[in-house]
Write a protein that holds these residues in place. Structure first.
Motif, short mmCIF file in Angstrom:
data_model
loop_
_atom_site.label_atom_id
_atom_site.label_comp_id
_atom_site.label_asym_id
_atom_site.label_seq_id
_atom_site.Cartn_x
_atom_site.Cartn_y
_atom_site.Cartn_z
N LYS A 132 -3.50 5.09 4.43
CA LYS A 132 -2.88 3.77 4.47
C LYS A 132 -3.02 3.13 5.85
O LYS A 132 -3.47 1.99 5.97
N CYS A 153 2.34 -1.21 4.20
CA CYS A 153 2.55 0.08 3.55
C CYS A 153 3.99 0.50 3.80
O CYS A 153 4.57 0.22 4.85
N ILE A 192 0.86 -1.18 0.00
CA ILE A 192 0.00 0.00 0.00
C ILE A 192 0.90 1.23 0.00
O ILE A 192 1.73 1.40 0.90
#
Length: 415
Positions: free
Chosen positions: A62, A199, A54
């Motif tokens: 995120k 992320c 992400i």
């Protein structure tokens, strides 16, 4: 088989100018709050075994998305279904109490993750061994260094062999040998077919590890697809200054003009012309080449590029940099450029090594960007020579040159 399913999931927050307005709103039924949306309605399906990255700028949503999937946030709308046990590294050490011992915090942290005391009993020895804190487990964690705290938190969070692993900027933690160990544990979950969401601002790692990438911006999904395509579009968006949402159909320019920063755009490692992220190198025979591409603000002095090769224990075996070698990099007008470093007849002896690349200011002090573990080198050798490196040498016997002379190892090429 579906591991994670989101249907029109959204998350909004209320904010008030004064604390008393919350109560005033309840009694008068008059709106006193402002509402802002962290995540707009999103439907998403992730299959078992997918590794999903992400990406997005700060505030893109995120962490909100990861916390919703982990169950630490409740959605304002929509439904979430997660199949299997979830382990999340959202905030290392969440649930730890500073006045409690390391041993007590293992049980406390594991209980926050939903593990029973009986299961923690079975996992405890492995957690302590992985963290390497055996002699400190009966001391309060407030006496731990930050590195010790991180090691224990990571060991607890990843000990339970989860079906779904969620990482928020924590692909590897700590430094030296423990950073490698934590990285290898996460990659081990990937190789075992676990579902992983993370992320990261390291686009190289996102592209290298993920099978799918989501790009979020201002709480909206901009792009969902194959890593190279999404990362490329997002990198172009970042190059344009990050203003607005941007779309794949209208990419921003790839330069970073006026940004005051630089970023690595390419790292390719080759052994005898074969490029890869895991390479076999024959000591004293293989030619190793590292090609680095970058983008930088053309208004600033040309950046410098550095490289380190670290051993399996995390120690730097060797390094090289353009600033140290007195080389000024020539750039294109838009601030981009490329450099290449060669190690003829790679002189390191058998072992496992990592290649790490850094983009720094012209003085080699301020770090713009870095890619750690850009490639893994497995060095093999002929003979029984011991140590780390094979040095050029010449024997003599009774003052006369001997016929047995070691192969000359050329000096490492400068940038």
């Amino acid at each position: 088989m579906t591991a994670i399913l989101l249907h029109n999931v959204a998350k909004s927050y209320r904010s008030y100018d004064h604390p008393w307005e919350t109560l005033w709103e309840v009694f008068t039924k008059t709106r006193r709050h402002r509402e802002w949306t962290a995540l707009h309605p999103l439907s998403l399906e992730i299959a078992h075994g997918e590794v999903v990255g992400i990406v997005g700028t700060n505030g893109a949503g995120k962490s909100t998305l990861l916390k919703l999937i982990a169950g630490t946030l409740t959605p304002s709308a929509g439904d979430i279904r997660v199949n299997g046990h979830v382990a999340a590294l959202l905030e290392l050490g969440a649930g730890f109490h500073p006045d409690m011992t390391g041993r007590e915090n293992v049980y406390l942290g594991a209980s926050v993750m939903g593990l029973s005391s009986e299961r923690v009993d079975r996992l405890y020895d492995g957690i302590v061994e992985f963290a390497g804190l055996g002699e400190f487990m009966d001391q309060p964690v407030k006496t731990y260094s930050s590195g010790m705290y991180m090691r224990l938190a990571f060991a607890v969070a990843t000990a339970a062999d989860p079906d779904v692993l969620i990482l928020d900027e924590a692909l590897s933690v700590g430094d030296g040998a423990f950073a490698r160990k934590s990285f290898e544990r996460i990659i081990g979950y990937k190789d075992a077919g676990k579902t992983i969401l993370f992320c990261s601002h390291s686009l190289y790692q996102v592209e290298a590890i993920c099978s799918r990438v989501l790009w979020l911006d201002h709480g909206r999904l901009v792009m969902d697809g194959e890593p190279a395509r999404v990362v490329s579009a997002y990198a172009e968006f970042l190059g344009g200054g990050g203003e607005g949402c941007g779309t794949p159909d209208q990419p921003a320019p790839a330069a970073v003009a006026g940004s005051g920063v630089g970023r690595l755009t390419k790292v390719e490692v080759e052994a005898d012309g074969v490029e890869g992220r895991k390479l076999t190198v024959r000591s004293g025979q293989t030619d190793l080449t590292v090609a680095v591409g970058f983008a930088s603000d053309p208004a600033l002095p040309p950046p410098s590029v550095g490289l380190t090769i670290t051993g399996s224990n995390g120690w730097a075996v060797t390094s090289a940099s353009t600033s140290n070698d007195g080389l000024t990099i020539s750039r294109r007008p838009d601030g981009s450029g490329e450099v290449e470093l060669s190690f003829p007849r790679f002189p390191l002896l058998k072992g496992a090594y990592w290649v790490n690349v850094f983009l720094l200011c012209e003085q080699g002090i301020h770090l713009y960007d870095r890619i750690e573990h850009a490639a893994e080198l497995e060095v093999v050798q002929d003979g029984l020579e011991q140590g780390v490196v094979s040095l050029p040498r010449r024997w003599s016997v009774n003052g006369a040159p001997a016929s047995a002379v070691s192969p000359t190892v050329p000096t490492v090429a400068a940038w």
